[in-house]
Design a protein around this motif. Sequence first.
Motif, mmCIF file in Angstrom:
data_model
loop_
_atom_site.group_PDB
_atom_site.id
_atom_site.type_symbol
_atom_site.label_atom_id
_atom_site.label_comp_id
_atom_site.label_asym_id
_atom_site.label_seq_id
_atom_site.Cartn_x
_atom_site.Cartn_y
_atom_site.Cartn_z
ATOM 1 N N PHE A 74 4.188 -2.037 2.511
ATOM 2 C CA PHE A 74 3.368 -1.829 1.315
ATOM 3 C C PHE A 74 2.922 -3.131 0.647
ATOM 4 O O PHE A 74 1.734 -3.278 0.318
ATOM 5 N N LYS A 110 -1.224 -4.654 0.754
ATOM 6 C CA LYS A 110 -1.876 -4.911 -0.535
ATOM 7 C C LYS A 110 -2.293 -6.379 -0.650
ATOM 8 O O LYS A 110 -3.404 -6.698 -1.103
ATOM 9 N N ASP A 149 -4.180 -0.210 -1.529
ATOM 10 C CA ASP A 149 -3.071 0.407 -2.248
ATOM 11 C C ASP A 149 -2.569 1.615 -1.459
ATOM 12 O O ASP A 149 -3.235 2.654 -1.411
ATOM 13 N N SER A 185 0.152 3.271 -2.096
ATOM 14 C CA SER A 185 1.201 3.895 -2.904
ATOM 15 C C SER A 185 1.240 5.408 -2.741
ATOM 16 O O SER A 185 2.270 6.043 -2.995
ATOM 17 N N GLU A 213 3.674 5.856 -0.086
ATOM 18 C CA GLU A 213 4.975 5.480 -0.642
ATOM 19 C C GLU A 213 5.554 6.638 -1.468
ATOM 20 O O GLU A 213 6.731 7.006 -1.315
ATOM 21 N N THR A 214 4.736 7.236 -2.333
ATOM 22 C CA THR A 214 5.178 8.373 -3.151
ATOM 23 C C THR A 214 5.511 9.573 -2.271
ATOM 24 O O THR A 214 6.504 10.288 -2.510
ATOM 25 N N TYR A 256 11.256 -3.088 0.979
ATOM 26 C CA TYR A 256 9.999 -3.800 0.765
ATOM 27 C C TYR A 256 10.073 -5.264 1.213
ATOM 28 O O TYR A 256 9.034 -5.919 1.334
#
Length: 467
Positions: free
Chosen positions: A183, A187, A193, A195, A198-199, A210
Amino acid sequence: MKNLLKSIFIIFIISCFPIIFLYANNPKEISFYELTITALCFYCVGLIIWCLLRILTKNSNKALVLAAMAIIVFSNYHHMELGIRKVFGFMEYWHLVPIICFLLFVFYKFVKHNMKDTTANAVVLVFAISFSALFAVNVILCLPYAYQSLKEQEVDNNFSVIIDEATPKKNIYYFVFDEYSNFPIIKKYYDYDNSGFETYLKDYGFSISYDSHNECYSTTTILTNILNLNYVSTPETAEDTKLKMREQAKIYDIFKQAGYEIIGVGKTANSMGVESKSQSNSKGGGQTAKGESFFQILVRNTVFYPFVKIDNDQRAKDILNGINYFKDKDNYKNKTSVLTVSYFESPHEPFLFDNNGNAVSPQHYYDWDEKKYYLDQYKFITDCMKTIVANIIENDPDSIIFLSSDHSARFRDEFEEEDKRNPFHAVYAGKNRKFNIAGKSGVNTMRTIIEEALDIDMGEVEVPTYD
């Protein structure tokens, strides 16, 4: 008889010189099997050329002169063409080949009818001395490596493993998505992004690292070490040696001892040392990033270079077949005590898919200059991972899943060395089970997973750094 042996020897050193030259410069990337088969093919072609010319000229020395010239021209044709096209940019392959063939025919007529046998014998002697010296120099360059390979000592990778048979045997899924950036890296360099993914993982209960770093960014080195749970190889270790280490990996011994079945999905025959259930299991030696074998690299230098094709359509099919394996509910039925290892050569080049999984134009297969092509394939593989995760957790919710890459994206000038060694790691062992994998290398993350799966104490090992 003496002339026959001399001819066979000279044809051998001239035909096989390009092979020994390339091998001497890349000894750790090429297996002895590849070397032998390639040399045999080139030598047979050289003998056929010499035999035909021997019949046509009815003179051993003249046939050798002509055969040597033909072999040198045809085996280095592509280099010659590139040089000629720098001067005459309009010249194409089909223009040059007839011209070269015509010049060789003129040379043939000259040698056959105008060259004296004593002159031909002197030219043969020059060829013999020159190529013998060049051949010997390259063989000498190979000797230290050959000696090292013969002397190679096994790394002490033994540690005591006591497995409690009463421990529940969870199915384990280990995935490697080659060159999938984590991640922070995606970026930083692509301003993308991720995310949302990731979520997605966190909602399922994944633990994410990370700031992990592997010992290098050589795929075969990293996978060899992870599968052996220790740093048993370096980028300098020969490829055939690393393949043998993967086939006889410590992790397979441990899980077999615990009663597990080991299966492969994806391109696992070479990368993981395990036969694949989703594609053919051909095992080769080293390959370039473009997927070229030792034999293909050499043929690309010859007059036959336009006919060397890499089947990227099949590479795309292999990736999709591997993804589809995890969509099939039948592959989860009656499945207990199974370690599934999966390797996908993506988002690693070639860039075969756009972000929707559609085919990319071949001209962009290796296009790192345009960020779009790596990023699109990265997005597509991200969606594939979501599909895999959803299917595994739906059909095998008590399993352990290790999503990983070997390294992040590498082939742009602005990528820092440390960032290239930063892999993607995410581990699942149930909605409410969290893993402490922060900052751990691939080897130590795998040791942590084995501790969880088999209830044994593995500990961690120190992570070296290789150039």
